[in-house]
Design an enzyme around this catalytic site. Structure first.
Site, mmCIF file in Angstrom:
data_model
loop_
_atom_site.group_PDB
_atom_site.id
_atom_site.type_symbol
_atom_site.label_atom_id
_atom_site.label_comp_id
_atom_site.label_asym_id
_atom_site.label_seq_id
_atom_site.Cartn_x
_atom_site.Cartn_y
_atom_site.Cartn_z
ATOM 1 N N SER A 40 0.859 -1.184 0.000
ATOM 2 C CA SER A 40 0.000 0.000 0.000
ATOM 3 C C SER A 40 0.895 1.233 0.000
ATOM 4 C CB SER A 40 -0.857 -0.031 1.272
ATOM 5 O OG SER A 40 -1.391 1.234 1.577
ATOM 6 N N TYR A 62 -3.041 -1.121 10.130
ATOM 7 C CA TYR A 62 -2.987 -1.316 8.670
ATOM 8 C C TYR A 62 -1.596 -0.957 8.148
ATOM 9 C CZ TYR A 62 -4.414 -0.881 3.737
ATOM 10 O OH TYR A 62 -4.529 -1.014 2.368
HETATM 11 P P1 NDP Z 1 -11.922 -4.787 -1.089
HETATM 12 O O1 NDP Z 1 -12.536 -4.561 0.230
HETATM 13 O O2 NDP Z 1 -12.697 -4.509 -2.324
HETATM 14 O O3 NDP Z 1 -11.346 -6.262 -1.194
HETATM 15 C C1 NDP Z 1 -10.802 -6.939 -0.105
HETATM 16 C C2 NDP Z 1 -10.811 -8.409 -0.446
HETATM 17 O O4 NDP Z 1 -10.201 -9.151 0.628
HETATM 18 C C3 NDP Z 1 -12.200 -8.956 -0.624
HETATM 19 O O5 NDP Z 1 -12.193 -9.842 -1.721
HETATM 20 C C4 NDP Z 1 -12.475 -9.709 0.674
HETATM 21 O O6 NDP Z 1 -13.363 -10.788 0.426
HETATM 22 C C5 NDP Z 1 -11.073 -10.203 1.012
HETATM 23 N N1 NDP Z 1 -10.850 -10.468 2.428
HETATM 24 C C6 NDP Z 1 -10.713 -9.579 3.440
HETATM 25 N N2 NDP Z 1 -10.519 -10.201 4.610
HETATM 26 C C7 NDP Z 1 -10.503 -11.532 4.333
HETATM 27 C C8 NDP Z 1 -10.360 -12.710 5.118
HETATM 28 N N3 NDP Z 1 -10.181 -12.651 6.449
HETATM 29 N N4 NDP Z 1 -10.407 -13.897 4.498
HETATM 30 C C9 NDP Z 1 -10.604 -13.984 3.157
HETATM 31 N N5 NDP Z 1 -10.753 -12.908 2.361
HETATM 32 C C10 NDP Z 1 -10.710 -11.706 2.942
HETATM 33 O O7 NDP Z 1 -10.597 -3.886 -1.063
HETATM 34 P P2 NDP Z 1 -9.467 -3.576 -2.125
HETATM 35 O O8 NDP Z 1 -9.683 -4.292 -3.388
HETATM 36 O O9 NDP Z 1 -9.296 -2.125 -2.113
HETATM 37 O O10 NDP Z 1 -8.215 -4.191 -1.356
HETATM 38 C C11 NDP Z 1 -7.476 -5.305 -1.805
HETATM 39 C C12 NDP Z 1 -6.067 -5.203 -1.236
HETATM 40 O O11 NDP Z 1 -5.443 -4.035 -1.758
HETATM 41 C C13 NDP Z 1 -6.013 -5.081 0.278
HETATM 42 O O12 NDP Z 1 -4.906 -5.803 0.768
HETATM 43 C C14 NDP Z 1 -5.804 -3.596 0.472
HETATM 44 O O13 NDP Z 1 -5.179 -3.325 1.672
HETATM 45 C C15 NDP Z 1 -4.929 -3.283 -0.708
HETATM 46 N N6 NDP Z 1 -4.878 -1.883 -1.094
HETATM 47 C C16 NDP Z 1 -5.978 -1.215 -1.532
HETATM 48 C C17 NDP Z 1 -5.860 0.098 -1.942
HETATM 49 C C18 NDP Z 1 -7.006 0.877 -2.478
HETATM 50 O O14 NDP Z 1 -6.846 2.074 -2.721
HETATM 51 N N7 NDP Z 1 -8.161 0.301 -2.692
HETATM 52 C C19 NDP Z 1 -4.590 0.826 -1.895
HETATM 53 C C20 NDP Z 1 -3.502 0.011 -1.417
HETATM 54 C C21 NDP Z 1 -3.661 -1.281 -1.038
HETATM 55 P P3 NDP Z 1 -14.546 -11.196 1.462
HETATM 56 O O15 NDP Z 1 -15.166 -9.923 1.936
HETATM 57 O O16 NDP Z 1 -15.449 -12.064 0.661
HETATM 58 O O17 NDP Z 1 -13.850 -11.956 2.540
#
Ligand code: NDP
Length: 253
Positions: free
Chosen positions: A143, A156
Site C-alpha cells: 500500500s 494497517y
Molecule cells: P476490497 O474490500 O474490495 O477487497 C478486499 C478483499 O479481501 C475482498 O475480496 C475480501 O473478500 C477479502 N478479504 C478480506 N478479509 C478476508 C479474510 N479474512 N479472508 C478472506 N478474504 C478476505 O478492497 P481492495 O480491493 O481495495 O483491497 C485489496 C487489497 O489491496 C487489500 O490488501 C488492500 O489493503 C490493498 N490496497 C488497496 C488500496 C485501495 O486504494 N483500494 C490501496 C492500497 C492497497 P470477502 O469480503 O469475501 O472476505
C-alpha cells in the site's frame, strides 16, 4: 487469446480476496493472460458474482484467511482443483480506521491476521507446490502505507510495512528454488475499501486527486498489468522489489 498461447497459458494462480476490487482486477488480468485462476474470499455471494465475471474455468474457494487452517486448506485445495499451483497473489486485506489510542487489541490482531499473517501462512503453504512445479511467483499487495504514515491506520500501516519486509525475506530465502517474490504498492484505487475510507476521512477524495500526477483515482483494472508481469517469466530476474502502481502519488513532492 484464441488460436495462440498467451503468456500464462498452462499456469495456475490463486488470488486471495479475488472476489472484488483490486483482487478481481488482477484475477481478470491473469485469466486473460491464459492462467487458470482460483479466487478466495469469505463472502460466497461475492465469490459467485466474481466467477461470472471471470468466465469459464475459474474456481472460487470460501475461506477466512484469519484462520491458519483455513488459509493452508485454501492453498492446497486450489492446487488440487487446478492440478498445480504456480502463482500466489496475497491480496486479501481489511482496514479499521481509528486514532491509535482507540484500537482494542482484538482489532489490531484482526488487521494483522487478515493482511500480514495470512500472506505468510499462504506463502508457506504454497512453497511445497512451487518446489514441485520447479518455480513460482508470489505477488504481495502492500500500500502507500507501506511507505507513508497515516494517523488513522496504525495496524494497517504496520501490516503493509511488514508486507514489504516479508517480501524481501521470502525473496532471499526462496530465490534458490526459482521462486520470485515481489510486492505491489497500489495508490488510491476506487474499491469498496476506499469508498468506506472516503466516508470516514473528510476531504480524502480531493486530497488524493490533488496529489496524484495522473489526475485521477485508480481503477482495479489498473493493477492487471503488473499482476501479469510479476506472474510471468518476463519478470524472472526481479525479486524482492516493491513496485508502486499509483499514478505517481508516491513521487509527488
Ligand atoms: P476490497 O474490500 O474490495 O477487497 C478486499 C478483499 O479481501 C475482498 O475480496 C475480501 O473478500 C477479502 N478479504 C478480506 N478479509 C478476508 C479474510 N479474512 N479472508 C478472506 N478474504 C478476505 O478492497 P481492495 O480491493 O481495495 O483491497 C485489496 C487489497 O489491496 C487489500 O490488501 C488492500 O489493503 C490493498 N490496497 C488497496 C488500496 C485501495 O486504494 N483500494 C490501496 C492500497 C492497497 P470477502 O469480503 O469475501 O472476505
Amino acid at each position: 487469446m484464441v488460436g495462440h498461447a498467451a503468456i500464462l497459458t498452462g499456469k495456475a494462480a490463486l488470488v486471495t480476496g479475488g472476489n472484488g476490487g483490486i483482487g478481481l482486477g488482477m484475477a481478470q488480468g491473469l485469466a486473460r493472460a491464459g492462467a487458470s485462476v482460483a479466487i478466495a474470499g469469505r463472502d460466497e455471494r461475492k465469490n459467485q458474482a466474481a466467477l461470472r465475471e471471470l468466465g469459464e474455468g475459474a474456481i472460487a474457494l470460501r475461506a477466512d484467511l484469519g484462520d491458519e487452517r483455513a488459509c493452508r486448506g485454501m492453498v492446497d485445495e486450489a492446487a488440487r482443483r487446478l492440478a498445480r499451483l504456480d502463482i500466489l497473489v496475497n491480496n486479501a486485506g481489511i482496514n479499521i480506521r481509528k486514532q491509535p489510542q482507540e484500537y482494542t487489541l482484538e482489532e489490531w490482531q484482526r488487521v494483522l491476521a487478515s493482511n500480514l499473517t495470512s500472506a505468510f501462512v499462504a506463502s508457506q503453504a504454497a512453497y511445497a507446490h512451487f518446489v514441485r512445479a520447479q518455480g513460482g511467483k508470489i505477488v504481495n499487495i502492500g500500500s502507500m502505507m507501506s511507505l507513508f504514515g497515516a494517523s488513522f491506520a496504525a495496524p494497517y500501516g504496520a501490516s503493509k510495512g511488514g508486507m514489504v519486509q516479508l517480501t524481501r525475506s521470502l525473496a532471499c530465502a526462496w530465490a534458490k528454488d526459482n521462486i520470485q517474490v515481489n510486492a505491489v504498492l497500489p495508490g488510491w484505487i476506487d474499491t469498496a475499501l476506499t469508498r468506506r475510507a472516503r466516508e470516514e476521512v473528510a476531504g480524502l477524495y480531493e486530497r488524493v486527486l490533488a496529489r496524484t500526477p495522473a489526475g485521477r483515482w485508480g481503477e482495479p483494472a489498473d493493477l492487471a498489468g503488473i499482476a501479469v508481469f510479476l506472474a510471468s517469466s518476463a519478470s524472472d530476474f526481479i525479486t524482492g522489489a516493491a513496485i508502486p502502481v499509483d499514478g505517481g502519488y508516491s513521487i509527488q513532492g
